[in-house]
Design a protein around this motif. Structure first.
Motif, PDB file in Angstrom:
ATOM      1  N   MET A  81      43.167 -19.890 -23.083  1.00  0.00           N
ATOM      2  CA  MET A  81      42.245 -20.989 -23.343  1.00  0.00           C
ATOM      3  C   MET A  81      41.280 -21.002 -22.160  1.00  0.00           C
ATOM      4  SD  MET A  81      40.841 -23.696 -24.427  1.00  0.00           S
ATOM      5  CE  MET A  81      41.719 -24.140 -25.905  1.00  0.00           C
ATOM      6  N   VAL A  82      40.037 -20.650 -22.415  1.00  0.00           N
ATOM      7  CA  VAL A  82      39.074 -20.512 -21.309  1.00  0.00           C
ATOM      8  C   VAL A  82      38.425 -21.870 -21.037  1.00  0.00           C
ATOM      9  CG1 VAL A  82      37.055 -19.268 -20.477  1.00  0.00           C
ATOM     10  CG2 VAL A  82      38.638 -18.146 -22.061  1.00  0.00           C
ATOM     11  N   LYS A  83      38.651 -22.390 -19.859  1.00  0.00           N
ATOM     12  CA  LYS A  83      38.108 -23.718 -19.546  1.00  0.00           C
ATOM     13  C   LYS A  83      36.967 -23.671 -18.542  1.00  0.00           C
ATOM     14  CE  LYS A  83      42.095 -26.462 -20.817  1.00  0.00           C
ATOM     15  NZ  LYS A  83      43.271 -27.171 -20.339  1.00  0.00           N
ATOM     16  N   LYS A  84      36.751 -22.498 -17.937  1.00  0.00           N
ATOM     17  CA  LYS A  84      35.642 -22.376 -16.977  1.00  0.00           C
ATOM     18  C   LYS A  84      34.809 -21.150 -17.362  1.00  0.00           C
ATOM     19  CE  LYS A  84      38.469 -22.332 -13.456  1.00  0.00           C
ATOM     20  NZ  LYS A  84      39.008 -22.186 -12.118  1.00  0.00           N
ATOM     21  N   PRO A  85      33.509 -21.253 -17.310  1.00  0.00           N
ATOM     22  CA  PRO A  85      32.675 -20.117 -17.739  1.00  0.00           C
ATOM     23  C   PRO A  85      32.942 -18.843 -16.952  1.00  0.00           C
ATOM     24  CG  PRO A  85      31.344 -21.835 -16.689  1.00  0.00           C
ATOM     25  CD  PRO A  85      32.697 -22.411 -16.903  1.00  0.00           C
ATOM     26  N   GLU A  86      33.273 -18.970 -15.672  1.00  0.00           N
ATOM     27  CA  GLU A  86      33.511 -17.770 -14.876  1.00  0.00           C
ATOM     28  C   GLU A  86      34.837 -17.082 -15.233  1.00  0.00           C
ATOM     29  OE1 GLU A  86      32.422 -20.608 -13.766  1.00  0.00           O
ATOM     30  OE2 GLU A  86      33.767 -21.526 -12.300  1.00  0.00           O
ATOM     31  N   ASP A  87      35.649 -17.767 -16.033  1.00  0.00           N
ATOM     32  CA  ASP A  87      36.909 -17.144 -16.489  1.00  0.00           C
ATOM     33  C   ASP A  87      36.736 -16.336 -17.772  1.00  0.00           C
ATOM     34  OD1 ASP A  87      38.257 -18.209 -14.382  1.00  0.00           O
ATOM     35  OD2 ASP A  87      39.250 -19.808 -15.512  1.00  0.00           O
ATOM     36  N   LEU A  88      35.575 -16.456 -18.406  1.00  0.00           N
ATOM     37  CA  LEU A  88      35.441 -15.876 -19.745  1.00  0.00           C
ATOM     38  C   LEU A  88      35.569 -14.344 -19.747  1.00  0.00           C
ATOM     39  CD1 LEU A  88      35.039 -16.222 -22.732  1.00  0.00           C
ATOM     40  CD2 LEU A  88      32.579 -16.392 -22.371  1.00  0.00           C
ATOM     41  N   ILE A  89      34.808 -13.688 -18.914  1.00  0.00           N
ATOM     42  CA  ILE A  89      34.880 -12.212 -18.893  1.00  0.00           C
ATOM     43  C   ILE A  89      36.259 -11.743 -18.418  1.00  0.00           C
ATOM     44  CG2 ILE A  89      34.000 -10.130 -17.762  1.00  0.00           C
ATOM     45  CD1 ILE A  89      31.212 -11.278 -18.061  1.00  0.00           C
ATOM     46  N   PRO A  90      36.782 -12.314 -17.332  1.00  0.00           N
ATOM     47  CA  PRO A  90      38.133 -11.895 -16.944  1.00  0.00           C
ATOM     48  C   PRO A  90      39.160 -12.112 -18.054  1.00  0.00           C
ATOM     49  CG  PRO A  90      37.115 -13.122 -15.175  1.00  0.00           C
ATOM     50  CD  PRO A  90      36.182 -13.222 -16.342  1.00  0.00           C
ATOM     51  N   ALA A  91      39.035 -13.212 -18.783  1.00  0.00           N
ATOM     52  CA  ALA A  91      40.001 -13.474 -19.865  1.00  0.00           C
ATOM     53  C   ALA A  91      39.852 -12.423 -20.956  1.00  0.00           C
ATOM     54  CB  ALA A  91      39.789 -14.870 -20.433  1.00  0.00           C
ATOM     55  N   PHE A  92      38.609 -12.105 -21.294  1.00  0.00           N
ATOM     56  CA  PHE A  92      38.412 -11.093 -22.349  1.00  0.00           C
ATOM     57  C   PHE A  92      38.954  -9.730 -21.905  1.00  0.00           C
ATOM     58  CE2 PHE A  92      36.134  -7.643 -24.392  1.00  0.00           C
ATOM     59  CZ  PHE A  92      36.377  -7.937 -25.731  1.00  0.00           C
ATOM     60  N   VAL A 143      45.887 -10.392 -29.222  1.00  0.00           N
ATOM     61  CA  VAL A 143      45.705 -11.396 -28.170  1.00  0.00           C
ATOM     62  C   VAL A 143      44.570 -12.317 -28.618  1.00  0.00           C
ATOM     63  CG1 VAL A 143      45.250 -11.781 -25.722  1.00  0.00           C
ATOM     64  CG2 VAL A 143      46.369  -9.673 -26.441  1.00  0.00           C
ATOM     65  N   LEU A 144      44.722 -13.593 -28.361  1.00  0.00           N
ATOM     66  CA  LEU A 144      43.702 -14.559 -28.786  1.00  0.00           C
ATOM     67  C   LEU A 144      43.048 -15.219 -27.570  1.00  0.00           C
ATOM     68  CD1 LEU A 144      43.637 -16.889 -31.762  1.00  0.00           C
ATOM     69  CD2 LEU A 144      43.457 -18.001 -29.529  1.00  0.00           C
ATOM     70  N   VAL A 145      41.727 -15.319 -27.628  1.00  0.00           N
ATOM     71  CA  VAL A 145      40.974 -15.999 -26.561  1.00  0.00           C
ATOM     72  C   VAL A 145      40.197 -17.147 -27.204  1.00  0.00           C
ATOM     73  CG1 VAL A 145      39.294 -15.738 -24.695  1.00  0.00           C
ATOM     74  CG2 VAL A 145      40.706 -13.768 -25.383  1.00  0.00           C
ATOM     75  N   ASP A 146      40.526 -18.369 -26.818  1.00  0.00           N
ATOM     76  CA  ASP A 146      39.880 -19.548 -27.393  1.00  0.00           C
ATOM     77  C   ASP A 146      38.812 -20.038 -26.424  1.00  0.00           C
ATOM     78  OD1 ASP A 146      39.691 -21.364 -29.511  1.00  0.00           O
ATOM     79  OD2 ASP A 146      40.981 -22.834 -28.493  1.00  0.00           O
ATOM     80  N   ILE A 147      37.589 -20.247 -26.933  1.00  0.00           N
ATOM     81  CA  ILE A 147      36.466 -20.537 -26.033  1.00  0.00           C
ATOM     82  C   ILE A 147      35.724 -21.803 -26.487  1.00  0.00           C
ATOM     83  CG2 ILE A 147      34.594 -19.440 -24.746  1.00  0.00           C
ATOM     84  CD1 ILE A 147      35.241 -16.841 -26.379  1.00  0.00           C
TER      85      ILE A 147
END
Lengths: 95, 584
Positions: free
Chosen positions: B141-152, B167-171
């Motif tokens: 669950m991505v809660k900060k924009p700077e986490d988006l690429i690392p999460a993906f 794997v699921l990434v919720d944005i």
């Protein structure tokens, strides 16, 4: 049927998601959960789950837990006794 | 430092998190994405505007995720699917579970309502992270924009880390639209699992047991494909002249025309494969979880035989079957180690293999002579196979057509047979075929389907013309849910209820509505020529093959929970499944 203590160390990402993931695994295991004790620090969440069951099933739970990507460590031991934990008194307030 | 850009007019433009992600996705050479947009994922779709990546717009999210699943199976790289929140996300659930059960790598990107309204039952708000946790490898669950690429990136890596899976990434939408601050490295913390090295001591012990065995049998599962270890599996089997049986996914991993290949075992398996397992004194199981569909009765399976189990996933060792030796590791690495330890002049039990082959030949001969009014499913498959190149990719849905394919469709090139094995998802075939065609546009792709399954996802036919994906769909049209009907006939005293279709649509007209030729052949020659022409001309085709549901019983068949020796054989076919009764 014996009593076991499953000790779990999870990464602490500031949410309860790692814990819920672990509980999702435990709820699919063929064990009876007797007690859960949890504590956390900045980096880790430590969970002790006291269960009753056969060793094969406890092993199944631990192996499945070990697959999770926020698990740091999982182990189990035969539990001598299940701790009694005093529940907090919950009062109702309306502000 | 931020990632804002200066455009040609010198104006500073804000780089939204989704812009950075879309750039990263293209940079990672992900050029095909499947999905359907909606309110909460619109920023991410918008970020792909003008980018060097193609979005395949499906007509239902389930179709999109099955396509991503098949894309992952064909390319061995995770397929990427992106959908909106709420119903868009919940429509992925079946596809996530399907990919999880069949160990197929994919990344699902779901839009989410803005963080400010979390838990407020906002329009199209669903806790997809909570919902999907038990059916994926991991969720973010991505809660900060700077986490988006690392999460993906972490999701993409996890999807193929060890045993593959989804794997699921919720944005949330506000995160998608926010400016990325800092260097975008984020704070994602993941404990990757990697692949353990096989224990040489256990490998040596396994080889010792193999050498002691009189009738060893290799059981190949889908893990052999994922580890690309077909060659090693064949080398070991040939060294010991060991018959190979497979699971349903394992059928995809061994050339079916290899002399030691006995086919899939189990509920809808080949008789010679069942006979191999029944009479084995050792089973070398590679990359399989010992599904109840393959083994039937776990206790009987373990009685009187040693089992060597090789799997990349530690939790599979001892889960369903307690092995004599359990080796955790990549199948390729483990089999290579075994090969080095097997003596060059190992004893070969040719008589056992010859006996199994005689069962195979007897069954084939029986089927050649066996006939039924209209089309016989096994003959339909034989005709279509004859005119299809060996390297063509075949997808199936779930039902009797799938079980007939398990029995009678020959896979010549490993990795070219895509089916929903673990979850048994009806409707998988058509979108999976589309995903495979996207992955390999120059390879003929055939969807072997049933009328029940086809109707679950047939709206995705729209993609055939829209994106020029000329697949061939062969519908086994028995106007019923045949496998359920089969169980009703054999296990519920012929109390047929809720399975027969009284008013199926005209599948030829359905095909024509989507601009695709349709044909309802009246004999095998028409079937042969229509499929052959479509392949030659690289044209899409829907073939409606009418099959008599009263005679479409998929046999041989082993009742659920029963041992393989209790197999129900087709009327008129008799065989002794006990080796050593003087029948060898």
């Amino acid at each position: 049927m014996n009593n076991y203590k499953i000790s779990i160390t999870l990464l602490n990402d500031g949410s309860v998601d790692p814990l819920v993931r672990a509980l999702n695994v435990i709820r699919r295991g063929k064990v009876n959960v007797k007690s859960i004790i949890m504590s956390s620090n900045q980096n880790h969440v430590n969970v002790e789950v006291y269960v009753e069951g056969i060793e094969d099933e406890v092993n199944w739970v631990c192996n499945k837990l070990n697959k999770l990507y926020d698990i740091v460590n999982v182990s189990y031991t035969t539990s001598i006794s299940i701790p009694k934990v005093q529940s907090l008194q919950v009062g109702e307030r309306n502000g | 430092m931020n990632q804002n850009q200066v455009n040609q007019r010198g104006v500073i433009t804000v780089v939204r998190a989704v812009d950075a992600l879309a750039d990263e996705i293209v940079k990672m050479n992900i050029k095909e994405v499947f999905g359907i947009p909606g309110g909460q994922i619109m920023p991410l779709f918008d970020a792909f505007y003008g980018k060097d990546a193609k979005i395949f717009l499906f007509r239902h999210e389930q179709g999109a995720i099955h396509a991503a699943d098949a894309y992952g199976r064909v390319t061995k790289r995770p397929g990427v699917v992106m959908v909106t929140s709420g119903p868009g996300a919940t429509n992925l659930a079946t596809g996530l579970a399907n990919a999880m059960m069949d160990s197929s790598p994919l990344v699902a990107l779901t839009g989410q309502v803005p963080t400010s309204v979390f838990g407020r039952d906002a329009f199209q708000e669903t806790d997809i992270v909570g919902l999907s946790m038990p059916i994926v490898k991991h969720t973010f669950m991505v809660k900060k924009p700077e986490d988006l690429i690392p999460a993906f990136k972490a999701a993409y890596r996890i999807a193929t880390d060890g045993r593959p899976g989804p794997v699921l990434v919720d944005i949330p939408r506000d995160v998608q639209l926010s400016e990325v601050k800092g260097n975008g490295s984020g704070g994602i913390n993941v404990n990757y699992k990697g692949v353990p090295e096989p224990d040489i001591g256990l490998v040596a012990y396994a080889v010792k047991l193999l050498m002691e065995a009189k009738r060893p049998v290799m059981l190949v599962g889908g893990g052999v494909c994922w580890s690309n270890s077909t060659e090693e599996a064949l080398a070991i089997a040939e060294a010991l002249w060991m018959p190979i049986v497979t699971t349903l996914p394992g059928k995809n991993c061994i050339p079916n025309n290899h002399p030691l290949f006995m086919g899939p075992a189990g509920m809808h398996g080949r008789v010679e494969a069942d006979a191999a397992l029944i009479n084995s004194d050792l089973v070398l199981a590679v990359g399989t979880r010992f599904s109840d569909r393959t083994v039937g009765d776990f206790k009987e399976f373990q009685r009187g035989r040693r089992i060597i189990h090789i799997d990349i996933d530690k939790s599979e060792i001892g889960k369903n079957v307690k092995p004599s030796v359990g080796i955790i590791g990549d199948a390729k690495a483990t089999l290579r180690m075994m090969l080095e330890l097997i003596p060059k002049a190992a004893v070969k039990n040719e008589a056992f293999v010859n006996w199994l082959k005689s069962i195979k030949e007897a069954y084939e001969k029986f089927r050649e002579q066996d006939d039924m009014p209209g089309f016989a499913p096994w003959k339909v498959l034989k005709v279509v196979r004859e005119v299809t190149p060996p390297y063509a990719i075949t997808a199936t849905s779930v039902g009797s057509h799938q079980m007939w394919s398990e029995l009678h469709w020959d896979v010549y090139v490993p990795g070219t047979f895509i089916t929903s094995a673990g979850l048994g998802t009806m409707g998988f075939g058509l979108p999976a075929a589309l995903g495979a065609k996207v992955a390999k546009p120059n390879v003929p792709v055939i969807d072997i389907d049933g009328d029940g399954s086809f109707q679950m996802t047939m709206q995705n036919l729209a993609l055939v013309r829209e994106y020029n994906l000329p697949i061939i769909v062969v519908i086994f049209d028995n106007s019923t849910l045949m496998l359920v009907r089969h169980w009703q006939m054999l296990l519920y005293s012929r109390r047929i209820i809720g399975v027969d279709f009284q008013a199926n649509p005209d599948f030829i007209k359905i095909a024509e509505a989507y601009g695709i030729d349709g044909v309802r052949p009246s004999n095998y020659d028409e079937l042969r020529s229509s499929v052959s022409r479509a392949i030659r001309n690289n044209e899409p085709l829907v073939v409606d093959v009418t099959i008599d549901r009263e005679r479409d019983l998929v046999l041989p068949w082993v009742q659920p929970g029963k041992w393989l020796a209790e197999v129900t054989l087709p009327d008129g076919f008799k065989v002794n499944l006990r080796y050593g009764d003087g029948n060898e």
